[in-house]
Design a protein around this motif. Structure first.
Motif, PDB file in Angstrom:
ATOM      1  N   TRP A 297       0.867  -1.180   0.000  1.00 35.73           N
ATOM      2  CA  TRP A 297       0.000   0.000   0.000  1.00 35.73           C
ATOM      3  C   TRP A 297       0.906   1.232   0.000  1.00 35.73           C
ATOM      4  CZ3 TRP A 297      -4.532   1.401  -1.377  1.00 35.73           C
ATOM      5  CH2 TRP A 297      -5.240   2.447  -0.787  1.00 35.73           C
ATOM      6  N   LEU A 298       1.106   1.822  -1.183  1.00 31.06           N
ATOM      7  CA  LEU A 298       2.033   2.926  -1.338  1.00 31.06           C
ATOM      8  C   LEU A 298       1.352   4.264  -1.086  1.00 31.06           C
ATOM      9  CD1 LEU A 298       3.741   0.685  -2.639  1.00 31.06           C
ATOM     10  CD2 LEU A 298       4.400   2.326  -4.406  1.00 31.06           C
ATOM     11  N   ARG A 299       2.037   5.133  -0.365  1.00 31.29           N
ATOM     12  CA  ARG A 299       1.607   6.524  -0.201  1.00 31.29           C
ATOM     13  C   ARG A 299       2.513   7.362  -1.085  1.00 31.29           C
ATOM     14  NH1 ARG A 299       0.645  11.336  -0.123  1.00 31.29           N
ATOM     15  NH2 ARG A 299      -0.225  12.514   1.635  1.00 31.29           N
ATOM     16  N   LEU A 300       1.970   7.837  -2.207  1.00 33.20           N
ATOM     17  CA  LEU A 300       2.744   8.628  -3.151  1.00 33.20           C
ATOM     18  C   LEU A 300       2.957  10.025  -2.580  1.00 33.20           C
ATOM     19  CD1 LEU A 300       0.815   7.546  -6.375  1.00 33.20           C
ATOM     20  CD2 LEU A 300       2.957   6.601  -5.501  1.00 33.20           C
ATOM     21  N   THR A 301       4.176  10.528  -2.654  1.00 32.09           N
ATOM     22  CA  THR A 301       4.485  11.812  -2.044  1.00 32.09           C
ATOM     23  C   THR A 301       4.264  12.994  -2.981  1.00 32.09           C
ATOM     24  OG1 THR A 301       6.808  11.547  -2.678  1.00 32.09           O
ATOM     25  CG2 THR A 301       6.159  10.781  -0.481  1.00 32.09           C
ATOM     26  N   GLY A 302       4.077  12.729  -4.271  1.00 33.21           N
ATOM     27  CA  GLY A 302       3.879  13.834  -5.209  1.00 33.21           C
ATOM     28  C   GLY A 302       2.724  13.601  -6.161  1.00 33.21           C
ATOM     29  N   ILE A 303       2.914  12.722  -7.095  1.00 34.88           N
ATOM     30  CA  ILE A 303       1.950  12.470  -8.154  1.00 34.88           C
ATOM     31  C   ILE A 303       0.699  11.775  -7.621  1.00 34.88           C
ATOM     32  CG2 ILE A 303       2.938  10.225  -8.748  1.00 34.88           C
ATOM     33  CD1 ILE A 303       2.540  10.979 -11.701  1.00 34.88           C
ATOM     34  N   ARG A 304      -0.448  12.019  -8.246  1.00 35.97           N
ATOM     35  CA  ARG A 304      -1.696  11.377  -7.858  1.00 35.97           C
ATOM     36  C   ARG A 304      -1.734   9.940  -8.379  1.00 35.97           C
ATOM     37  NH1 ARG A 304      -6.507  14.593  -7.093  1.00 35.97           N
ATOM     38  NH2 ARG A 304      -7.579  12.991  -8.324  1.00 35.97           N
ATOM     39  N   SER A 305      -2.430   9.094  -7.646  1.00 38.61           N
ATOM     40  CA  SER A 305      -2.470   7.676  -8.017  1.00 38.61           C
ATOM     41  C   SER A 305      -3.219   7.436  -9.321  1.00 38.61           C
ATOM     42  CB  SER A 305      -3.106   6.854  -6.893  1.00 38.61           C
ATOM     43  OG  SER A 305      -4.427   7.279  -6.623  1.00 38.61           O
ATOM     44  N   ASP A 306      -4.248   8.233  -9.632  1.00 39.31           N
ATOM     45  CA  ASP A 306      -4.968   8.004 -10.885  1.00 39.31           C
ATOM     46  C   ASP A 306      -4.088   8.283 -12.093  1.00 39.31           C
ATOM     47  OD1 ASP A 306      -4.911  10.699 -10.280  1.00 39.31           O
ATOM     48  OD2 ASP A 306      -6.880  11.126 -11.123  1.00 39.31           O
TER      49      ASP A 306
END
Length: 217
Positions: free
Chosen positions: A155-164
């Motif tokens: 379960w990754l929490r992206l620090t910049g870019i949106r997941s979509d």
């Protein structure tokens, strides 16, 4: 703040509820007459070392599935609960049409008669694949994650870019990922991404390489 989890592998995070929280939930349900429906589809996918069987919550309706524990193509599930409730569900008009094909049910019965060999192999494979993907993605400031104690995905929490955006770009590389909003009733978690570690080793290498490419701004 970190918290150690001991019960209930959750999808998509792989987190486990603590024994204290589990007792509190059971006590509150008993006090207020609430029927708990407990999703145990990941119960057999605990990847920690030397873990004994965890006690189940009493007087709860328990849901299990061979699709998670054994193989995704074996779409057979089950419900544990009071005899009266199971009888009522069995008599429902939708029980037959929504049931798995008889052949799948027969395969599930055969496998679940002695599930330990299958589950040991399954857990060994998942542990190796989880550790491989975790190592490939570790140390990158474009995302954060905790190596889960079990389950099927990181379960990754992206620090910049949106997941979509990541999902759309990855699809061009024939990689199908799940954005965070899919797991949120209010369509939040826009910077979270579910990345399964169920594919074989070569595919995991490819997934890591694709993530490295599509997460570049």
């Amino acid at each position: 703040m970190r918290e150690r989890y001991d019960f209930w592998l959750q999808n998509p995070t792989g987190a486990l509820m603590t024994a204290r929280a589990r007792r509190a939930v059971a006590e509150l349900a008993a006090r207020y007459g609430v029927c708990l429906v407990v999703d145990e589809t990941m119960r057999e996918l605990d990847l920690r070392d030397a873990v004994g069987p965890e006690p189940r919550i009493r007087r709860a309706v328990l849901i299990g599935s061979a699709a998670k524990a054994v193989w995704g193509g074996l779409r057979v599930g089950w419900i544990r609960g009071p005899a009266g409730l199971i009888g009522e569900l069995s008599g429902n008009a939708l029980c037959g049409p929504l049931s798995a094909a008889p052949l799948q049910q027969m395969i599930a019965v055969e496998l679940l008669g002695d599930p330990d060999p299958v589950l040991r192999r399954r857990r060994t494979e998942l542990r190796r694949q989880r550790d491989q993907l975790s190592a490939l993605l570790a140390g990158d400031d474009r995302w954060r994650f905790t190596v889960p104690p079990g389950g099927l995905a990181l379960w990754l929490r992206l620090t910049g870019i949106r997941s979509d955006v990541v999902v759309e770009r990855a699809r061009a590389h024939r990689i199908d990922l799940s954005p965070g909003p899919r797991f949120a009733a209010d369509a939040t978690l826009t910077h979270h991404l579910r990345v399964p570690y169920t594919p074989p080793a070569a595919a995991l290498d490819h997934i890591a390489a694709v993530l490295d490419e599509v997460c570049r701004d």
